[in-house]
Design an enzyme around this catalytic site. Structure first.
Site, PDB file in Angstrom:
ATOM      1  N   GLU A 111     -17.982 -10.169  25.989  1.00 57.08           N
ATOM      2  CA  GLU A 111     -18.020 -11.629  26.061  1.00 57.08           C
ATOM      3  C   GLU A 111     -19.456 -12.135  25.952  1.00 57.08           C
ATOM      4  O   GLU A 111     -20.066 -12.593  26.907  1.00 57.08           O
ATOM      5  CB  GLU A 111     -17.364 -12.105  27.361  1.00 57.08           C
ATOM      6  CG  GLU A 111     -15.895 -11.767  27.482  1.00 57.08           C
ATOM      7  CD  GLU A 111     -15.052 -12.441  26.409  1.00 57.08           C
ATOM      8  OE1 GLU A 111     -15.291 -13.636  26.122  1.00 57.08           O
ATOM      9  OE2 GLU A 111     -14.168 -11.763  25.846  1.00 57.08           O
ATOM     10  N   TYR A 152      -9.161 -17.512  15.146  1.00 57.04           N
ATOM     11  CA  TYR A 152      -9.359 -17.521  16.596  1.00 57.04           C
ATOM     12  C   TYR A 152      -8.231 -18.293  17.279  1.00 57.04           C
ATOM     13  O   TYR A 152      -7.640 -17.824  18.255  1.00 57.04           O
ATOM     14  CB  TYR A 152     -10.712 -18.148  16.914  1.00 57.04           C
ATOM     15  CG  TYR A 152     -11.025 -18.245  18.397  1.00 57.04           C
ATOM     16  CD1 TYR A 152     -11.324 -17.109  19.146  1.00 57.04           C
ATOM     17  CD2 TYR A 152     -11.030 -19.477  19.052  1.00 57.04           C
ATOM     18  CE1 TYR A 152     -11.616 -17.188  20.501  1.00 57.04           C
ATOM     19  CE2 TYR A 152     -11.315 -19.572  20.406  1.00 57.04           C
ATOM     20  CZ  TYR A 152     -11.613 -18.424  21.121  1.00 57.04           C
ATOM     21  OH  TYR A 152     -11.893 -18.508  22.467  1.00 57.04           O
TER      22      TYR A 152
END
Length: 219
Positions: A111, A152
């Protein structure tokens, strides 16, 4: 029907429940809602359940590159109307995973630009659960919420359907405008505070260099 434990659906064929100190409750709201994403990362949740944040939290596509993040403080959110196509959602839904500490760390390592935060979510059976989530580091947050890449958003929608998130939330995801595959992102997708500070530093160095050159050149 799979067995239920403390409001969490235990996945068929999953590992036995570990002691509480060895597990993490993780609230996913972006691409990690999709089981496909977790499988690619070698993560196999112990338990899974739909969950939601209170309306004081908002999901916006305001991470560098147009990725999702959670915000609390006021932010320019782009399309501010409350109809279809808006680029933010107060009180976002997501997926509450029970993970081992090792697998949570595996996710955290991927992340980029996010920090871990602690929050409280409400599960599908109305239980309040303390969980961890990822939020954009302030220097990597955009000035407004922008349309995300289509691939996404597809992962977000896949995860929402996969885990049975509410119809209203799925409808909102389907209506979010996106950037088509292969379309370059505009400069606004990289206008973060870190970029602004970098430009300011570059200008300051250039000005300082000019003064130094002028002072030494006059001798």
């Amino acid at each position: 029907m799979p067995p239920v434990n403390s409001g969490h659906v235990i996945l068929a064929g999953s590992r036995p429940r570990l002691p509480f100190r060895d597990t993490v409750e993780y609230f996913a709201y972006g691409a990690n809602m999709s089981g496909r994403t977790l499988q690619k990362r070698g993560v196999h949740p112990i338990a899974v359940e739909p969950a939601q944040l209170p309306a004081s939290w908002t999901l916006a596509f305001a991470h560098r590159g147009g990725y999702a993040t959670l915000i609390e403080e006021p932010l320019k959110l782009g399309r501010s109307d409350h109809g279809p196509g808006r680029l933010y959602y107060p009180g976002p839904h997501g997926v509450l995973y029970t993970l081992t500490l090792t697998e949570f760390d595996q996710i955290a390592s991927r992340e980029t630009g996010y920090r871990t935060i602690n929050l409280v979510v409400e599960t599908s059976v109305g239980k309040q659960v303390a969980a961890r989530a990822f939020q954009s580091q302030k220097l990597l947050r955009l000035r407004e919420s922008l349309p995300p890449r289509q691939q996404y958003l597809d992962l977000m929608l896949h995860g929402a359907r996969e885990h049975g998130l509410c119809d209203e939330y799925c409808r909102w995801l389907r209506a979010v405008p996106t950037i088509a595959l292969g379309t370059p992102l505009g400069p606004e997708y990289f206008e973060t505070e870190s970029e602004a500070l970098a430009r300011l530093a570059a200008v300051s160095l250039a000005v300082a260099g000019g003064f130094w050159a002028a002072a030494h050149g006059s001798r």
